[in-house]
Structure formats: C-alpha cells, structure tokens
Design a protein around this motif. Structure first.
Motif, short mmCIF file in Angstrom:
data_model
loop_
_atom_site.label_atom_id
_atom_site.label_comp_id
_atom_site.label_asym_id
_atom_site.label_seq_id
_atom_site.Cartn_x
_atom_site.Cartn_y
_atom_site.Cartn_z
N ALA A 180 0.83 4.79 -5.31
CA ALA A 180 -0.05 3.76 -5.87
C ALA A 180 0.18 2.41 -5.17
O ALA A 180 -0.78 1.68 -4.92
CB ALA A 180 0.19 3.62 -7.37
N ILE A 181 1.43 2.10 -4.84
CA ILE A 181 1.72 0.85 -4.13
C ILE A 181 1.10 0.88 -2.74
O ILE A 181 0.51 -0.11 -2.29
CB ILE A 181 3.24 0.62 -4.06
CG1 ILE A 181 3.78 0.27 -5.45
CG2 ILE A 181 3.58 -0.49 -3.07
CD1 ILE A 181 5.30 0.23 -5.53
N GLU A 182 1.19 2.03 -2.06
CA GLU A 182 0.58 2.16 -0.73
C GLU A 182 -0.93 1.96 -0.80
O GLU A 182 -1.52 1.25 0.02
CB GLU A 182 0.89 3.53 -0.13
CG GLU A 182 2.31 3.70 0.34
CD GLU A 182 2.55 5.10 0.88
OE1 GLU A 182 1.57 5.81 1.21
OE2 GLU A 182 3.73 5.48 0.97
N GLU A 222 -3.19 -1.05 0.86
CA GLU A 222 -4.33 -0.77 1.75
C GLU A 222 -5.59 -1.45 1.24
O GLU A 222 -6.37 -1.99 2.03
CB GLU A 222 -4.55 0.74 1.86
CG GLU A 222 -3.53 1.46 2.70
CD GLU A 222 -3.76 2.95 2.73
OE1 GLU A 222 -4.84 3.41 2.27
OE2 GLU A 222 -2.86 3.66 3.19
N ASN A 223 -5.80 -1.42 -0.08
CA ASN A 223 -6.97 -2.08 -0.66
C ASN A 223 -6.93 -3.59 -0.47
O ASN A 223 -7.95 -4.22 -0.23
CB ASN A 223 -7.09 -1.76 -2.14
CG ASN A 223 -7.61 -0.35 -2.38
OD1 ASN A 223 -8.17 0.28 -1.49
ND2 ASN A 223 -7.40 0.14 -3.59
#
Length: 151
Positions: free
Chosen positions: A140-142, A146-147
C-alpha cells in the motif's frame, strides 16, 4: 473528518491493557507463589520454570500491546499506511513468534495444559496475520508513493 470510535476504543483498551499487564508483570512472583500453593497441578519445582516462561512471554506481550496502541493512534491520525505502521506490524509479528517459540519450548519442560497449546496456536496466528498485514502495508505504501509521483 470522520469520527473513528472503533480506533479510539482500541486505543483506550490498549492503554488499559498496558496498565493491567504492567501490574501483573511487577506482581508476578507473588501471583505465581500463590497459584502454586493453591493448585495441585504444578509443584514447587515448576515455580522457577513457570516464572521464566511468564516473564519471557509477558514482556513481548507488553510490547505487542504498545505497538497495537501505536497502530490505533496512526489510524486515528488518518495515517495508517506509513513506515511507522509497517514497523509496528513487524515488531508485533516478531514478538508473537517469540511467544510461540517460548510456549512451544515450554511444552517440553512444564506439564502441558490445553491452554498452553491454545497459546502456541494463537501466537502463531498473530505472527502470521502480522506478517501478512506487514506485507500488505508495504504494498500500500508503494502504491501510495506511485500515485503521489503521478499527480
């Protein structure tokens, strides 16, 4: 802002649990002596082994409660997918493994009760779920990073 009563309840429950568990860890020598004198299942020779087991697992249990309190605080602050949450989940998982191994080893040296077997299984499940949530938060952190880069 949405009011998250469940996280606040969990936070308060963790605080209460930390207070009770701290008292139990401090008062453990007296409680174990009283228990051994009243119950016929454990003999006086098992007192030291039982104390070692309870201290070995009580301290990681206290750490698990502390890290759970920190996770609830992150959720209250609306920051559940953070590096701190990832670290908290990793520590929870490692402490649960310590508890599982301690009780699993104790099964060899202390007379077995069904509750000890249940604790081994429960600690294993907490470790497994903690590891899965650790990886989930990592992904989720990745995705979140990216977002943020694409916007």
């Amino acid at each position: 802002m949405k009011n998250d009563n469940l996280s606040k309840f969990l936070y308060g429950l963790c605080i209460a649990g930390l207070i009770v568990l701290t008292g139990m860890i401090v008062g453990l020598p007296w409680v174990v002596r009283w228990l051994v004198s009243r119950v016929n299942f454990y003999s006086e020779t098992h007192t030291i082994r039982l104390m070692i087991l309870l201290y070995t697992t009580g301290i990681p249990a206290w750490i698990i409660l502390w890290q759970t309190k920190n996770l609830a605080h992150n959720i209250i602050e609306r920051n559940p997918f953070s590096i701190a949450s990832k670290k908290n989940l990793k520590i929870i998982s490692l402490c649960a493994v310590v508890i599982c191994l301690a009780y699993g080893t104790a099964l060899l040296f202390i007379p077995v009760t069904i509750s000890m077997i249940v604790i081994v299984g429960g600690a294993f499940m907490v470790a497994l779920i903690g590891a899965i949530l650790y990886k989930l938060v990592d992904v989720a952190i990745e995705i979140q990073e990216e977002n943020e880069l694409t916007i």
